[in-house]
Design a protein around this motif. Structure first.
Motif, PDB file in Angstrom:
ATOM      1  N   PRO A  23       0.819  -1.220   0.000  1.00  0.00           N
ATOM      2  CA  PRO A  23       0.000   0.000   0.000  1.00  0.00           C
ATOM      3  C   PRO A  23       0.851   1.267   0.000  1.00  0.00           C
ATOM      4  N   PHE A  24       2.164   1.131   0.208  1.00  0.00           N
ATOM      5  CA  PHE A  24       3.060   2.287   0.225  1.00  0.00           C
ATOM      6  C   PHE A  24       3.704   2.542  -1.138  1.00  0.00           C
ATOM      7  N   ASP A  25       3.248   1.858  -2.186  1.00  0.00           N
ATOM      8  CA  ASP A  25       3.811   2.030  -3.522  1.00  0.00           C
ATOM      9  C   ASP A  25       3.853   3.519  -3.896  1.00  0.00           C
ATOM     10  N   GLY A  26       5.030   3.978  -4.314  1.00  0.00           N
ATOM     11  CA  GLY A  26       5.191   5.372  -4.717  1.00  0.00           C
ATOM     12  C   GLY A  26       5.671   6.300  -3.622  1.00  0.00           C
ATOM     13  N   HIS A  27       5.648   5.834  -2.377  1.00  0.00           N
ATOM     14  CA  HIS A  27       6.122   6.669  -1.262  1.00  0.00           C
ATOM     15  C   HIS A  27       7.620   6.449  -1.061  1.00  0.00           C
ATOM     16  N   SER A  28       8.310   7.473  -0.571  1.00  0.00           N
ATOM     17  CA  SER A  28       9.721   7.355  -0.219  1.00  0.00           C
ATOM     18  C   SER A  28       9.859   7.639   1.272  1.00  0.00           C
ATOM     19  N   PHE A  29      10.250   6.615   2.027  1.00  0.00           N
ATOM     20  CA  PHE A  29      10.436   6.794   3.464  1.00  0.00           C
ATOM     21  C   PHE A  29      11.724   7.576   3.728  1.00  0.00           C
ATOM     22  N   SER A  30      11.748   8.263   4.852  1.00  0.00           N
ATOM     23  CA  SER A  30      12.856   9.170   5.153  1.00  0.00           C
ATOM     24  C   SER A  30      14.091   8.453   5.664  1.00  0.00           C
ATOM     25  N   SER A  31      13.960   7.185   6.062  1.00  0.00           N
ATOM     26  CA  SER A  31      15.073   6.424   6.626  1.00  0.00           C
ATOM     27  C   SER A  31      15.316   5.159   5.818  1.00  0.00           C
ATOM     28  N   GLN A  32      16.410   4.480   6.128  1.00  0.00           N
ATOM     29  CA  GLN A  32      16.736   3.233   5.428  1.00  0.00           C
ATOM     30  C   GLN A  32      17.264   2.211   6.422  1.00  0.00           C
ATOM     31  N   ILE A  33      16.777   0.983   6.307  1.00  0.00           N
ATOM     32  CA  ILE A  33      17.315  -0.134   7.087  1.00  0.00           C
ATOM     33  C   ILE A  33      18.652  -0.529   6.452  1.00  0.00           C
ATOM     34  N   LYS A  34      19.726  -0.403   7.225  1.00  0.00           N
ATOM     35  CA  LYS A  34      21.061  -0.690   6.694  1.00  0.00           C
ATOM     36  C   LYS A  34      21.493  -2.132   6.948  1.00  0.00           C
ATOM     37  N   SER A  35      21.032  -2.717   8.056  1.00  0.00           N
ATOM     38  CA  SER A  35      21.409  -4.092   8.379  1.00  0.00           C
ATOM     39  C   SER A  35      20.505  -4.619   9.479  1.00  0.00           C
ATOM     40  N   THR A  36      20.234  -5.908   9.423  1.00  0.00           N
ATOM     41  CA  THR A  36      19.469  -6.571  10.476  1.00  0.00           C
ATOM     42  C   THR A  36      20.190  -7.852  10.873  1.00  0.00           C
ATOM     43  N   TRP A  37      20.334  -8.035  12.197  1.00  0.00           N
ATOM     44  CA  TRP A  37      20.905  -9.268  12.746  1.00  0.00           C
ATOM     45  C   TRP A  37      19.862  -9.959  13.616  1.00  0.00           C
ATOM     46  N   VAL A  38      19.711 -11.250  13.452  1.00  0.00           N
ATOM     47  CA  VAL A  38      18.836 -12.070  14.292  1.00  0.00           C
ATOM     48  C   VAL A  38      19.711 -13.115  14.977  1.00  0.00           C
ATOM     49  N   ASN A  39      19.716 -13.107  16.299  1.00  0.00           N
ATOM     50  CA  ASN A  39      20.583 -14.017  17.057  1.00  0.00           C
ATOM     51  C   ASN A  39      22.029 -13.949  16.578  1.00  0.00           C
ATOM     52  N   GLY A  40      22.476 -12.711  16.288  1.00  0.00           N
ATOM     53  CA  GLY A  40      23.852 -12.480  15.895  1.00  0.00           C
ATOM     54  C   GLY A  40      24.178 -12.782  14.446  1.00  0.00           C
ATOM     55  N   VAL A  41      23.203 -13.250  13.670  1.00  0.00           N
ATOM     56  CA  VAL A  41      23.412 -13.594  12.266  1.00  0.00           C
ATOM     57  C   VAL A  41      22.836 -12.484  11.390  1.00  0.00           C
ATOM     58  N   GLN A  42      23.663 -11.949  10.499  1.00  0.00           N
ATOM     59  CA  GLN A  42      23.168 -10.918   9.580  1.00  0.00           C
ATOM     60  C   GLN A  42      22.229 -11.561   8.557  1.00  0.00           C
ATOM     61  N   VAL A  43      21.028 -11.012   8.473  1.00  0.00           N
ATOM     62  CA  VAL A  43      20.025 -11.562   7.555  1.00  0.00           C
ATOM     63  C   VAL A  43      19.630 -10.576   6.470  1.00  0.00           C
ATOM     64  N   PHE A  44      20.038  -9.304   6.641  1.00  0.00           N
ATOM     65  CA  PHE A  44      19.769  -8.272   5.627  1.00  0.00           C
ATOM     66  C   PHE A  44      20.915  -7.282   5.681  1.00  0.00           C
ATOM     67  N   ASP A  45      21.453  -6.909   4.505  1.00  0.00           N
ATOM     68  CA  ASP A  45      22.620  -6.027   4.475  1.00  0.00           C
ATOM     69  C   ASP A  45      22.322  -4.633   3.953  1.00  0.00           C
ATOM     70  N   GLY A  46      21.039  -4.291   3.884  1.00  0.00           N
ATOM     71  CA  GLY A  46      20.652  -2.970   3.416  1.00  0.00           C
ATOM     72  C   GLY A  46      20.249  -2.921   1.969  1.00  0.00           C
ATOM     73  N   SER A  47      20.714  -3.877   1.184  1.00  0.00           N
ATOM     74  CA  SER A  47      20.355  -3.910  -0.230  1.00  0.00           C
ATOM     75  C   SER A  47      19.799  -5.254  -0.661  1.00  0.00           C
ATOM     76  N   SER A  48      20.123  -6.302   0.088  1.00  0.00           N
ATOM     77  CA  SER A  48      19.608  -7.625  -0.288  1.00  0.00           C
ATOM     78  C   SER A  48      19.510  -8.513   0.938  1.00  0.00           C
ATOM     79  N   LEU A  49      18.622  -9.481   0.851  1.00  0.00           N
ATOM     80  CA  LEU A  49      18.480 -10.480   1.901  1.00  0.00           C
ATOM     81  C   LEU A  49      19.615 -11.488   1.805  1.00  0.00           C
ATOM     82  N   ILE A  50      20.052 -11.960   2.947  1.00  0.00           N
ATOM     83  CA  ILE A  50      21.078 -12.992   2.985  1.00  0.00           C
ATOM     84  C   ILE A  50      20.346 -14.319   3.161  1.00  0.00           C
ATOM     85  N   THR A  51      20.139 -15.006   2.075  1.00  0.00           N
ATOM     86  CA  THR A  51      19.331 -16.220   2.081  1.00  0.00           C
ATOM     87  C   THR A  51      20.184 -17.435   2.446  1.00  0.00           C
ATOM     88  N   GLY A  52      19.496 -18.518   2.736  1.00  0.00           N
ATOM     89  CA  GLY A  52      20.187 -19.746   3.091  1.00  0.00           C
ATOM     90  C   GLY A  52      20.492 -19.863   4.560  1.00  0.00           C
TER      91      GLY A  52
END
Length: 444
Positions: free
Chosen positions: A404-433
């Motif tokens: 529903p947010f198609d066309g909107h530009s949010f003011s911030s960016q998620i740069k990285s996400t770690w779950v239990n110490g494991v990086q799962v997102f690097d800001g541009s792509s998901l770390i799969t597997g």
């Protein structure tokens, strides 16, 4: 043991915003200090002044598995969640078959154990005749029991007064409720039928109106007070309902309330533009209700912000109003939407962290998550508040491939996400597997 040293971050935690470093070691936060020297085997990440937050704990999602995998799956939606900074989720029982037995509950835990990128727990769905299943729940393993009070179909609809009394009296875990009064909804819809009119999406907040919400939520609050139940009322949408909830910190409250990100973002003025894409239950209502919800985050009458992520296919949403299903995909952009409120000075970053991470952890008793604390699990999110995130249907990770947010530009960016110490997102792509998600444990 893998170690990550994040330097030069702005740590947002427990009401403070300060510069600092943090080291993740294995699945835990090993050290937090103003400055930490790199050691051998540290992977060093320069945050360059970005915010470091505890991961969002989303207490209300519909990931559609089992039985509705054409809409979404635990694997796909948990990946979208971590891309949005959500590191833990609690998933609802209205799948096929409904999660109303211990066997069905364990089946979902098994699916998540094999594929979830985020931490997880699952609600048992209340019915009018599964009280024994509710009474047998393990409070340290199951996040809660979900009661649809007048706004569901099939075996998940609980309207019988004695059944409700029994659930509120006997549940050993937190009761969470969807509150819309069925008889009020039916009466409102009958007005259109009697007049020979076909309602449209513009009429959605008139059918699922303030009266329908208040009649049900006041009933739930009354039952909780009568029986001393632990009650959490989901997705409050109206100013009137706020009178039912106490202001103040979440700790030690018996009755708490939640708002969802779409009710804090959209209003009924958006129906002409977005139509069924923002059809949800309870409905998005007046701008004055939205303003009251935001104010209630300040007064602490609303304790938690969640998503109610509920994907449907694009084709399903293109049906006529009465046949189009209710719900919208939100986990990838929920935290970003809250950070836009910070950008526009409606909320502070400390309040966002409190409502999305600290308070869910406190209310549910989530063990060692929801805070930046040494020894806690390393569920953390790095956010650049100065770099925008343009959104389109094409750059979503949802299985349904629309937003529903198609066309909107949010003011911030998620740069990285770690779950239990494991990086799962690097800001541009998901770390799969990698599937570092673990079952949540509750201290109750």
């Amino acid at each position: 043991m893998k170690r990550v040293l994040i330097k030069n971050a702005i740590l947002v935690n427990e009401g403070s915003v300060k510069e600092g470093d943090i080291r993740l070691s294995g699945d835990r936060i090993d050290k937090i200090a103003a400055e930490i020297s790199a050691e051998t085997n540290d992977q060093v990440i320069d945050a360059q002044g970005a915010w470091l937050l505890p991961g969002m704990i989303d207490d209300q999602v519909h990931f559609r598995e089992p039985g509705l995998e054409h809409k979404g799956r635990i694997a796909t939606e948990s990946l979208a969640a971590v891309a949005g900074g959500i590191t833990s989720f609690m998933e609802m029982p209205n799948v096929k078959p409904s999660t109303t037995t211990a066997e069905a509950l364990e089946h979902k835990f098994g699916i998540a154990e094999a594929c979830s990128a985020a931490n997880y727990s699952f609600y048992l769905g209340a019915t009018e005749d599964n009280l024994d299943e509710i009474k047998a729940l393990n409070p340290s393993r199951v996040c809660g029991v979900k009661v649809f009070m007048g706004a569901s179909t099939g075996d998940l609809l609980v309207e019988n007064p004695q059944a409700l009394e029994n659930i509120f009296r006997e549940s050993p875990v937190l009761i969470v409720t969807h509150c819309e009064h069925g008889s009020v909804l039916n009466r409102n819809l009958q007005v259109y039928r009697d007049a020979g009119k076909t309602p449209s999406i513009i009429d959605h907040p008139k059918i699922r109106n303030v009266e329908a919400c208040y009649a049900s939520s006041s009933l739930a609050v009354g039952l909780a007070r009568k029986h001393g139940s632990q009650l959490h009322v989901l997705h409050i949408t109206t100013e009137k309902e706020l009178s039912l909830f106490e202001a103040g910190p979440v700790a030690n409250k018996q009755i708490t309330a939640e708002a969802c990100v779409h009710h804090l973002w959209f209003s009924e003025e958006d129906y002409p533009r977005l139509g069924n894409l923002i059809k949800c239950n309870p409905s998005i209502k007046a701008p004055s209700d939205r303003a009251a919800l935001i104010n209630a985050l300040h007064t602490q009458q609303i304790d938690i912000v969640a998503t109610d992520h509920a994907p449907h296919t694009w084709d399903e949403k293109q049906q006529d109003y009465e046949n189009a299903p209710a719900g919208l995909p939100l986990v990838q952009h929920a935290l970003l939407s809250m950070l836009d409120h910070v950008h526009h000075q409606r909320l502070s970053i400390e309040q966002v962290v409190e409502k999305t991470a600290h308070n869910p952890a406190i209310r549910y008793g989530v063990r060692e998550r929801g805070f930046l604390r040494e020894g806690y699990f390393a569920d953390v999110v790095l956010v650049d508040p100065a770099q925008s995130t343009p959104v389109s249907h094409e750059n979503t990770y949802y299985h349904c491939k629309w937003t529903p947010f198609d066309g909107h530009s949010f003011s911030s960016q998620i740069k990285s996400t770690w779950v239990n110490g494991v990086q799962v997102f690097d800001g541009s792509s998901l770390i799969t597997g990698v599937h570092p998600g673990a079952a949540l444990i509750f201290d109750r």
